[in-house]
Design a protein around this motif. Sequence first.
Motif, short mmCIF file in Angstrom:
data_model
loop_
_atom_site.label_atom_id
_atom_site.label_comp_id
_atom_site.label_asym_id
_atom_site.label_seq_id
_atom_site.Cartn_x
_atom_site.Cartn_y
_atom_site.Cartn_z
N UNK A 27 3.73 -9.70 7.98
CA UNK A 27 3.06 -8.41 7.92
C UNK A 27 4.08 -7.32 8.23
N UNK A 28 4.21 -6.37 7.34
CA UNK A 28 5.07 -5.22 7.57
C UNK A 28 4.12 -4.03 7.70
N UNK A 29 4.00 -3.54 8.92
CA UNK A 29 2.98 -2.55 9.26
C UNK A 29 3.60 -1.16 9.35
N UNK A 30 2.79 -0.15 9.00
CA UNK A 30 3.20 1.26 9.03
C UNK A 30 4.42 1.50 8.14
N UNK A 31 4.32 1.03 6.91
CA UNK A 31 5.43 1.15 5.99
C UNK A 31 5.64 2.60 5.54
N UNK A 32 6.87 2.92 5.27
CA UNK A 32 7.23 4.25 4.81
C UNK A 32 7.26 4.27 3.28
N UNK A 33 7.38 5.44 2.73
CA UNK A 33 7.49 5.59 1.29
C UNK A 33 8.68 4.79 0.76
N UNK A 34 9.80 4.85 1.46
CA UNK A 34 11.01 4.16 1.03
C UNK A 34 10.81 2.65 0.99
N UNK A 35 10.17 2.10 2.01
CA UNK A 35 9.92 0.66 2.05
C UNK A 35 8.99 0.26 0.91
N UNK A 36 7.94 1.04 0.68
CA UNK A 36 7.02 0.75 -0.42
C UNK A 36 7.73 0.82 -1.77
N UNK A 37 8.60 1.80 -1.94
CA UNK A 37 9.36 1.93 -3.18
C UNK A 37 10.29 0.73 -3.37
N UNK A 38 10.99 0.35 -2.32
CA UNK A 38 11.87 -0.81 -2.38
C UNK A 38 11.08 -2.08 -2.73
N UNK A 39 9.91 -2.23 -2.13
CA UNK A 39 9.07 -3.39 -2.42
C UNK A 39 8.67 -3.42 -3.90
N UNK A 40 8.32 -2.25 -4.45
CA UNK A 40 7.93 -2.20 -5.86
C UNK A 40 9.09 -2.57 -6.78
N UNK A 41 10.30 -2.29 -6.36
CA UNK A 41 11.48 -2.64 -7.16
C UNK A 41 11.80 -4.13 -7.04
#
Length: 80
Positions: A27-41
């Motif tokens: 579980x990666x909690x309280x994700x930032x925009x950057x983390x979400x973007x990296x995950x999508x890539x």
Amino acid sequence: MSVDVNSLKAVIKVASDNYWCWPWKTFIVNTTFTVNLLWKVVSPFLHAQTKAKIELTKNPNTEEMIQWINPTQLEKKFGG
């Protein structure tokens, strides 16, 4: 900063092929925009079993976390 996409794919493939069985759930909690973007890539290159074990969230689902994590190991704000 420039990242060679083929190298990134190779690293992800090796990690995904060899370490897909560990851990059971992350579980990666309280994700930032950057983390979400990296995950999508990165996520399209991961094995389906690996992707299913990783959950990114801004608002944690404490009920699901408690299914995987002993409540004594969680902070009170996450249901511990």
